[in-house]
Design an enzyme around this catalytic site. Structure first.
Site, mmCIF file in Angstrom:
data_model
loop_
_atom_site.group_PDB
_atom_site.id
_atom_site.type_symbol
_atom_site.label_atom_id
_atom_site.label_comp_id
_atom_site.label_asym_id
_atom_site.label_seq_id
_atom_site.Cartn_x
_atom_site.Cartn_y
_atom_site.Cartn_z
ATOM 1 N N ARG A 27 44.509 -51.542 -19.028
ATOM 2 C CA ARG A 27 45.441 -52.863 -19.712
ATOM 3 C C ARG A 27 44.021 -54.144 -19.028
ATOM 4 O O ARG A 27 43.860 -54.081 -17.034
ATOM 5 C CB ARG A 27 46.700 -54.168 -19.428
ATOM 6 N N HIS A 42 42.980 -50.143 -23.176
ATOM 7 C CA HIS A 42 42.335 -49.260 -22.781
ATOM 8 C C HIS A 42 40.178 -49.870 -24.918
ATOM 9 O O HIS A 42 40.043 -48.408 -25.079
ATOM 10 C CB HIS A 42 42.309 -48.291 -24.355
ATOM 11 N N HIS A 77 42.904 -39.525 -22.717
ATOM 12 C CA HIS A 77 44.197 -39.373 -22.391
ATOM 13 C C HIS A 77 44.974 -38.800 -23.475
ATOM 14 O O HIS A 77 45.496 -38.606 -24.817
ATOM 15 C CB HIS A 77 43.810 -40.880 -23.597
ATOM 16 N N ASP A 123 55.386 -45.701 -16.685
ATOM 17 C CA ASP A 123 53.442 -45.995 -17.164
ATOM 18 C C ASP A 123 53.347 -47.117 -16.451
ATOM 19 O O ASP A 123 52.789 -48.443 -15.727
ATOM 20 C CB ASP A 123 54.342 -46.839 -18.602
ATOM 21 N N GLU A 178 46.597 -40.055 -15.987
ATOM 22 C CA GLU A 178 45.078 -40.529 -16.846
ATOM 23 C C GLU A 178 44.276 -41.036 -15.429
ATOM 24 O O GLU A 178 44.502 -41.815 -14.614
ATOM 25 C CB GLU A 178 44.311 -41.986 -17.866
HETATM 26 C C1 BGC Z 1 48.994 -47.215 -21.352
HETATM 27 C C2 BGC Z 1 50.717 -47.308 -21.898
HETATM 28 C C3 BGC Z 1 50.159 -47.145 -23.765
HETATM 29 C C4 BGC Z 1 49.622 -45.978 -24.478
HETATM 30 C C5 BGC Z 1 48.787 -45.961 -25.271
HETATM 31 C C6 BGC Z 1 49.144 -45.798 -21.677
HETATM 32 O O1 BGC Z 1 47.599 -45.169 -21.050
HETATM 33 O O2 BGC Z 1 49.664 -46.790 -19.685
HETATM 34 O O3 BGC Z 1 51.189 -48.610 -21.586
HETATM 35 O O4 BGC Z 1 50.781 -48.040 -24.581
HETATM 36 O O5 BGC Z 1 48.171 -45.502 -23.095
HETATM 37 O O6 BGC Z 1 49.846 -45.119 -25.817
#
Ligand code: BGC
Length: 384
Positions: free
Chosen positions: A113, A138, A212, A284, A350
């Site tokens: 983010r 993203h 991802h 997360d 990630e």
């Molecule tokens: C984020 C999550 C997000 C997900 C997307 C992750 O990289 O940290 O907050 O919901 O990606 O599906």
């Protein structure tokens, strides 16, 4: 006992199961892998063809789409030589387009983010595409995961792989500069999956590329990853606000559920009630890797599924690791094997620079300038 990939392949071959259990590529793998094969996967609404590339080397099988560079499948054997697809995904392009939560995708221009989708660089303010409440996640509404990439297969020595290219025009999703990105997926003769990212720009910009993949080492669709064991070589992490934007603090993991310095099961502390877990619905967060930025990839995390024995080791040159415990999987998506994915049915690891770094001068910089080349690498090593 942890077996390495060569032991398993040799053992399976000795037991005469290469053709059935390991697939016909295993013999070729020993001598340098199988040439990537391309097939039609589906079509986008405007008729654009989406292709799937299949490659195999050292006992690892990888399937990649030219749409988003998506890893549509990654198969590895367990300790008995039985293969499973350990990455979540779909069996058709329509589901990827309509509802994927970034399954297997390449993420850009910025992994995770950026607060309110805003940042200032060299005195100029930029407004990015916002797609997660007030924030940009993203890369915004149409990030690198939602574009067709040019794919070029290669075999080099004992490696097989794909070069993926995407050019993001100046201003796309609000980011300055034309960014030329090249990502190389390599399968080595030992079955390692290596990702090399490169990018150049014609104006100062920010960039933070990642992958991802949603891992479930028991096999996608087999249920929770809470019994997977994880270690992360990080003494600190970046706590967030309720919108999952880092506060800027580099908090110690010691004495918190965020301490994965010694291997523990993911489920052990996931319900510990720490405020950071409550607001994220689990893990997360970005772990601040002890090694920092390194010239070459170094080992930072190990994931193990005790039932199948499958292991994944991650090495990176990056300073951060986002561990996301699949908190937003909610039972509404049906995956490749026909099973529904529920909360905690997979996890992401990630490798990256820190979320929202453009707004935190104390975080390692994500600025890329004309004349510089962005280069980072991550290696996934599988075992059982
Ligand atoms: C984020 C999550 C997000 C997900 C997307 C992750 O990289 O940290 O907050 O919901 O990606 O599906």
């Amino acid at each position: 006992m942890e077996l390495n990939r060569r032991t398993v392949i040799a053992g399976a071959a000795a037991a005469g199961i290469a053709a059935t259990t390991l697939g016909t590529g295993s013999a070729e793998a020993a001598s340098g892998g199988r040439k990537p094969v391309k097939e039609l996967f589906g079509k986008l609404a405007d008729g654009t063809k989406v292709y799937r590339w299949s490659l195999e080397n050292g006992g690892t099988r990888l399937r990649v789409l030219n749409w988003g560079g998506v890893v549509q499948g990654l198969e590895i054997p367990d300790r008995k030589g039985h293969y499973a697809n350990v990455s979540l995904g779909f069996d058709n392009i329509d589901d990827y387009v309509a509802k994927t939560p970034y399954f297997g995708a390449l993420i850009g221009r910025y992994g995770n983010r950026i607060a309110k989708g805003q940042f200032t660089l060299d005195g100029k303010s930029y407004q990015l595409s916002v797609n997660d409440g007030d924030n940009s996640l993203h890369g915004g509404k149409q990030g690198f995961d939602k574009h067709i990439w040019d794919v070029e297969p290669f075999t080099k020595g004992s490696d097989v792989g794909l070069h993926l290219h995407y050019t993001s025009v100046d201003g796309e999703m609000g980011y300055p500069g034309t960014l030329r990105a090249k990502v190389t997926y390599t399968l080595t003769k030992h079955g390692d999956w290596r990702i090399d990212y490169e990018a150049t720009t014609d104006k100062a910009t920010v960039v933070n590329l990642t992958s991802h993949v949603y891992w479930n080492l028991g096999g996608e669709g087999t249920g929770t990853i809470e019994d997977h064991e994880l270690s992360i070589a990080a003494g600190r992490y970046t706590p967030t606000d309720s919108g999952l934007i880092p506060t800027g603090e580099l908090a110690k993991v010691a004495g918190t559920p965020f301490d994965f310095r010694k291997t523990k099961s993911i489920g052990r502390d996931i319900r510990a009630g720490h405020v950071q877990q409550v607001q994220a619905k689990g893990y997360d967060h970005n772990w601040v890797l002890d090694k920092g930025i390194t010239a070459k990839p170094e080992h930072v995390a190990t994931l193990r599924d005790p039932r199948s024995g499958r292991t994944l080791k991650i090495a990176t040159d990056q300073p951060g690791l986002q561990f996301y415990s699949g908190n937003f999987l909610d039972g509404t998506l049906t995956g490749t094997g026909g099973h529904t994915y529920r909360q905690g049915d997979a996890l992401c690891l990630e490798t990256q620079h820190f979320p929202d770094a453009p707004n935190h001068p104390n975080f390692p910089s994500t600025v890329l300038r004309p004349g510089q080349t962005y280069r980072t690498s991550t290696i996934h090593t599988f075992g059982c």
